[in-house]
Design a protein around this motif. Structure first.
Motif, PDB file in Angstrom:
ATOM      1  N   ARG A   1       3.526   9.887  10.242  1.00  0.00           N
ATOM      2  CA  ARG A   1       4.926  10.694   9.775  1.00  0.00           C
ATOM      3  C   ARG A   1       4.873  11.960   9.310  1.00  0.00           C
ATOM      4  NH1 ARG A   1       8.542   8.085   5.238  1.00  0.00           N
ATOM      5  NH2 ARG A   1       7.287   9.457   3.713  1.00  0.00           N
ATOM      6  N   ARG A   2       5.832  12.775   9.925  1.00  0.00           N
ATOM      7  CA  ARG A   2       5.825  14.069   9.564  1.00  0.00           C
ATOM      8  C   ARG A   2       6.675  14.414   8.414  1.00  0.00           C
ATOM      9  NH1 ARG A   2       6.978  17.603  14.660  1.00  0.00           N
ATOM     10  NH2 ARG A   2       8.755  16.227  14.660  1.00  0.00           N
ATOM     11  N   ALA A   3       6.469  15.349   7.615  1.00  0.00           N
ATOM     12  CA  ALA A   3       7.505  15.887   6.515  1.00  0.00           C
ATOM     13  C   ALA A   3       8.193  17.097   6.849  1.00  0.00           C
ATOM     14  CB  ALA A   3       6.789  15.909   5.167  1.00  0.00           C
TER      15      ALA A   3
ATOM     16  N   LYS B   1      -3.561  11.771   5.243  1.00  0.00           N
ATOM     17  CA  LYS B   1      -2.597  12.148   6.234  1.00  0.00           C
ATOM     18  C   LYS B   1      -1.916  10.754   6.948  1.00  0.00           C
ATOM     19  CE  LYS B   1      -3.935  16.781   7.269  1.00  0.00           C
ATOM     20  NZ  LYS B   1      -4.441  17.599   8.475  1.00  0.00           N
ATOM     21  N   THR B   2      -0.557  10.875   7.207  1.00  0.00           N
ATOM     22  CA  THR B   2      -0.194   9.516   7.950  1.00  0.00           C
ATOM     23  C   THR B   2       0.368  10.060   9.344  1.00  0.00           C
ATOM     24  OG1 THR B   2       2.169  10.132   7.106  1.00  0.00           O
ATOM     25  CG2 THR B   2       0.954   8.701   5.772  1.00  0.00           C
TER      26      THR B   2
ATOM     27  N   ASP C   1       2.845  14.229   6.758  1.00  0.00           N
ATOM     28  CA  ASP C   1       3.276  13.448   5.468  1.00  0.00           C
ATOM     29  C   ASP C   1       1.911  12.881   4.832  1.00  0.00           C
ATOM     30  OD1 ASP C   1       4.766  12.730   3.364  1.00  0.00           O
ATOM     31  OD2 ASP C   1       5.782  11.387   4.402  1.00  0.00           O
ATOM     32  N   HIS C   2       1.804  12.574   3.739  1.00  0.00           N
ATOM     33  CA  HIS C   2       0.547  12.050   3.086  1.00  0.00           C
ATOM     34  C   HIS C   2       0.584  10.887   2.391  1.00  0.00           C
ATOM     35  CE1 HIS C   2      -0.243  16.270   3.760  1.00  0.00           C
ATOM     36  NE2 HIS C   2      -1.458  16.123   3.950  1.00  0.00           N
TER      37      HIS C   2
ATOM     38  N   GLU D   1      11.765   6.800  -0.477  1.00  0.00           N
ATOM     39  CA  GLU D   1      12.187   7.644   0.725  1.00  0.00           C
ATOM     40  C   GLU D   1      12.639   6.627   2.025  1.00  0.00           C
ATOM     41  OE1 GLU D   1       8.390   9.711   1.563  1.00  0.00           O
ATOM     42  OE2 GLU D   1       9.187  11.565   0.504  1.00  0.00           O
TER      43      GLU D   1
ATOM     44  N   GLN E   1       9.781  20.696   5.634  1.00  0.00           N
ATOM     45  CA  GLN E   1       9.596  21.691   4.923  1.00  0.00           C
ATOM     46  C   GLN E   1      10.503  22.976   5.071  1.00  0.00           C
ATOM     47  OE1 GLN E   1       6.230  24.861   4.208  1.00  0.00           O
ATOM     48  NE2 GLN E   1       5.824  22.967   2.762  1.00  0.00           N
TER      49      GLN E   1
ATOM     50  N   TRP F   1       7.507  21.677  10.233  1.00  0.00           N
ATOM     51  CA  TRP F   1       6.809  20.160  10.304  1.00  0.00           C
ATOM     52  C   TRP F   1       5.724  20.080   9.709  1.00  0.00           C
ATOM     53  CZ3 TRP F   1      10.348  16.483  10.439  1.00  0.00           C
ATOM     54  CH2 TRP F   1      11.579  16.561  11.179  1.00  0.00           C
TER      55      TRP F   1
END
Length: 117
Positions: free
Chosen positions: A50-52, A47-48, A40-41, A100, A54, A37
């Motif tokens: 929210r996580r992205a 950075k936000t 997110d950007h 998204e 990978q 994890w």
């Protein structure tokens, strides 16, 4: 892919009984999919909250992805170069970003396994 995934950081692997780091290490070495994890950007790099996700794949999972599941690969280099001009000019009205949306897995066990919860 997510069913095979093992989180890359033990501190996120909260679904193991008795906090079993040995089992996590074994699962991590046996899995063909590693999950991490990342923050997110925004388009300008901020950075936000929210996580992205990978995913790193190897072995059979990578073979299947590349030869059976992959549908199309597009070279978006020219598009990205064009969008960079808008970023540099702070012209966010013209900036096109990928659409998204949140993916609901509707599988509490899988969500726990991949540290979504």
């Amino acid at each position: 892919i997510l069913d095979d995934a093992v989180v890359a950081l033990f501190k996120e692997a909260t679904h193991y009984a008795n906090n079993d780091q040995g089992q996590w290490k074994k699962d991590l070495s046996n899995s063909c999919t590693r999950l991490q994890w990342d923050p997110d950007h925004t388009p300008n790099g901020g950075k936000t909250t929210r996580r992205a996700i990978q995913l790193g794949m190897k072995g059979e999972m990578l073979r299947k992805f590349a030869s059976e599941w992959e549908v199309e690969i597009d070279d978006v280099t020219d598009f990205v170069k064009e969008q960079r001009k808008y970023m540099e000019a702070h012209d966010f009205e013209e900036l096109h970003v990928i659409y998204e949306e949140k993916l609901d897995l509707n599988n509490p066990d899988l969500e726990r396994k991949i540290a979504l919860r």
